[in-house]
Scaffold this active site. Structure first.
Site, PDB file in Angstrom:
ATOM      1  CD  GLU A 195      -3.054  -1.084   1.959  1.00  0.00           C
ATOM      2  OE1 GLU A 195      -3.098  -0.585   2.989  1.00  0.00           O
ATOM      3  OE2 GLU A 195      -3.891  -2.082   2.086  1.00  0.00           O
ATOM      4  CG  ASP A 214      -6.014  -3.079   9.265  1.00  0.00           C
ATOM      5  OD1 ASP A 214      -6.408  -3.702  10.104  1.00  0.00           O
ATOM      6  OD2 ASP A 214      -6.084  -2.968   8.091  1.00  0.00           O
ATOM      7  CG  ASP A 263     -11.397  -4.856   6.768  1.00  0.00           C
ATOM      8  OD1 ASP A 263     -12.322  -4.957   5.963  1.00  0.00           O
ATOM      9  OD2 ASP A 263     -10.337  -4.731   6.477  1.00  0.00           O
ATOM     10  CE  LYS A 318     -10.548  -3.397   3.286  1.00  0.00           C
ATOM     11  NZ  LYS A 318      -9.835  -4.371   3.768  1.00  0.00           N
ATOM     12  NE  ARG A 322      -9.617  -5.681   0.628  1.00  0.00           N
ATOM     13  CZ  ARG A 322     -10.314  -6.726   0.707  1.00  0.00           C
ATOM     14  NH1 ARG A 322     -11.605  -6.908  -0.084  1.00  0.00           N
ATOM     15  NH2 ARG A 322      -9.896  -7.621   1.394  1.00  0.00           N
ATOM     16  CE  LYS A 333      -7.044   1.073   5.966  1.00  0.00           C
ATOM     17  NZ  LYS A 333      -7.359  -0.153   6.635  1.00  0.00           N
TER      18      LYS A 333
END
EC number: 4.2.1.11
Length: 426
Positions: free
Chosen positions: A205, A242, A312, A337, A366, A388
């Site tokens: 990410e 997270d 999540d 998501k 993602r 995010k």
């Protein structure tokens, strides 16, 4: 109003070099919409199912030609001639056609790509931005970014157990300023890590993936980077985690190999409470495992009044699991998501369910992304106030920040940056 006349699908690559599905939808007017779907590394057991080919001779079995075929045969046949702006009916038609509870037959990757491309084509038909088409006239809140600047867990090859260490520029006056603040801190963190002899490779990410061994190490480096960049931790910039705790949950225990700790649910709650007491952590995602409902209740009772507790893997953007959590008083925020549930309309239902119950919502990417920036528009459309979408590197991440900057510019004086309004107060 315009009917769907053609749907074309193709196999493209995501940011990890794995195949994913991209779809073009064409309307009778000539308007077109294109969408590409992401994929996750740490996936919840209750997510909608990505359809992969399983042919080991192509992409190690990860090909998506079956999903592409389903789009261009069954789904096209079902939707050809359908009114593009009846999003709920289109999504329900695909759900019914699939016939499984988790979209496993046609593939959530096939269904979602079509769902989003239809919405984009409809927006193009009306010649309005996607955020305006989905969100209406009051879609104007620019979200606070949760910028993942240190990666661990499934997103990096290092010993850190916690998957994401994020900063939130809550003190910035605008979204564009928030992106600038994040970029400055990210650049400072790179200097600090390098000076300390750590590598500055980046994870999936876009955050750094140094060989740190503990959350304290990571949070310490982040704190110093924020200060050295000229900002105040806890005031200008807050922190978020997270944990992706399901990834290190084994036989009822949280096995944190990097930390050298093995904890039960109560111990994990105490560990997180200690971190939140010592650092300006205002949001914790997946602090406990996806099916540790009793542990989640303890976590919520312990930290829920002062810390945003984001579900999540716990909720997987599923309105039914979210309603269970709301009824049980578990967590206080939903991570959104789109590919976890698999259609735009179900995603919007989940956000609405959360907001009506007083839960916050955080729009999310993602780990396997594309240049598609749809989630930036959806964050503004839902006025959710938080997003995010990774770090300040890799074009698959910065594409979303750049789209938000464009939207803020387009909204001009109507734009509102969420800023400190996202913070919980005791």
């Amino acid at each position: 109003m315009s009917a769907i006349v053609d749907i074309v699908a193709r196999e493209i690559l995501d940011s990890r070099g794995n195949p994913t599905v991209e779809v073009d939808v064409e309307l009778a007017s000539g308007a077109k919409g294109r969408a590409a779907v992401p994929s996750g590394a740490s996936t919840g057991a209750h997510e909608a199912v990505e359809l992969r080919d399983g042919d080991k001779s192509r992409f190690g079995g990860k090909g998506v030609l079956k999903a592409v075929e389903h789009v261009e045969t069954e789904i096209l046949e079902a939707l050809q001639g359908a009114e593009s702006m009846d999003q709920v009916a289109i999504d329900e038609a695909m759900i019914d056609l699939d016939g499984t509870p988790n979209k496993a037959r046609l593939g959530a990757n096939a269904i979602l790509a079509v769902s989003l491309a239809v919405a984009k084509a409809s927006a193009e038909e009306l010649q309005i931005p996607l955020y305006r088409y989905v969100g209406g006239v009051y879609a104007r809140t620019l979200p606070v970014p949760m910028m993942n600047i240190v990666n661990g867990g499934q997103h990096a090859d290092n010993p850190i157990d916690i998957q994401e260490f994020m900063i939130q520029p809550v003190g910035a006056p605008t979204l564009a300023d928030a992106v600038r603040v994040g970029s400055e801190i990210f650049a400072q963190l790179k200097k600090n890590l390098s000076a300390a002899g750590h590598n500055t490779n980046v994870g999936d990410e876009g955050g750094f993936a140094p060989g740190l061994k503990s959350a304290d190490d990571a949070l310490g480096f982040i704190t110093k980077a924020v200060e050295a960049a000229g900002y105040r931790p806890g005031d200008d910039v807050t922190f978020a985690l997270d944990c992706a705790a399901t990834e290190f949950y084994r036989d009822g225990l949280y096995v944190m190999e990097g930390e050298g700790k093995t904890l039960d649910s109560a111990g994990m709650v105490a560990y997180l409470a200690d971190l939140a007491a010592r650092y300006p952590i205002v949001s914790i995602e997946d602090g406990l495992a996806e099916d540790d409902w009793e542990g989640w209740a303890v976590l919520t009772a312990t930290l829920g009044k002062t810390v945003q507790l984001v579900g999540d893997d716990l909720f997987v953007t599923n309105p039914d699991r979210l309603r269970r959590g709301i009824k049980a008083g578990v967590a206080n925020s939903l991570l959104v998501k789109v590919n976890q549930i698999g259609t735009l309309s179900e995603t919007l239902e989940a956000v609405e369910t959360a907001q009506r119950a007083g839960y916050t919502a955080v729009m999310s990417h993602r780990s396997g992304e594309t240049e598609d920036s749809t989630i930036a528009d959806l964050a503004v459309a839902t006025n959710c106030g938080q997003i995010k979408t990774g770090s300040l590197s890799r074009s698959d991440r910065t594409a979303k920040y750049n789209q938000l900057i464009r939207i803020e510019n387009e909204l001009a004086t109507a734009a509102r940056y969420a800023g400190r309004t996202i913070l919980k107060t005791a």
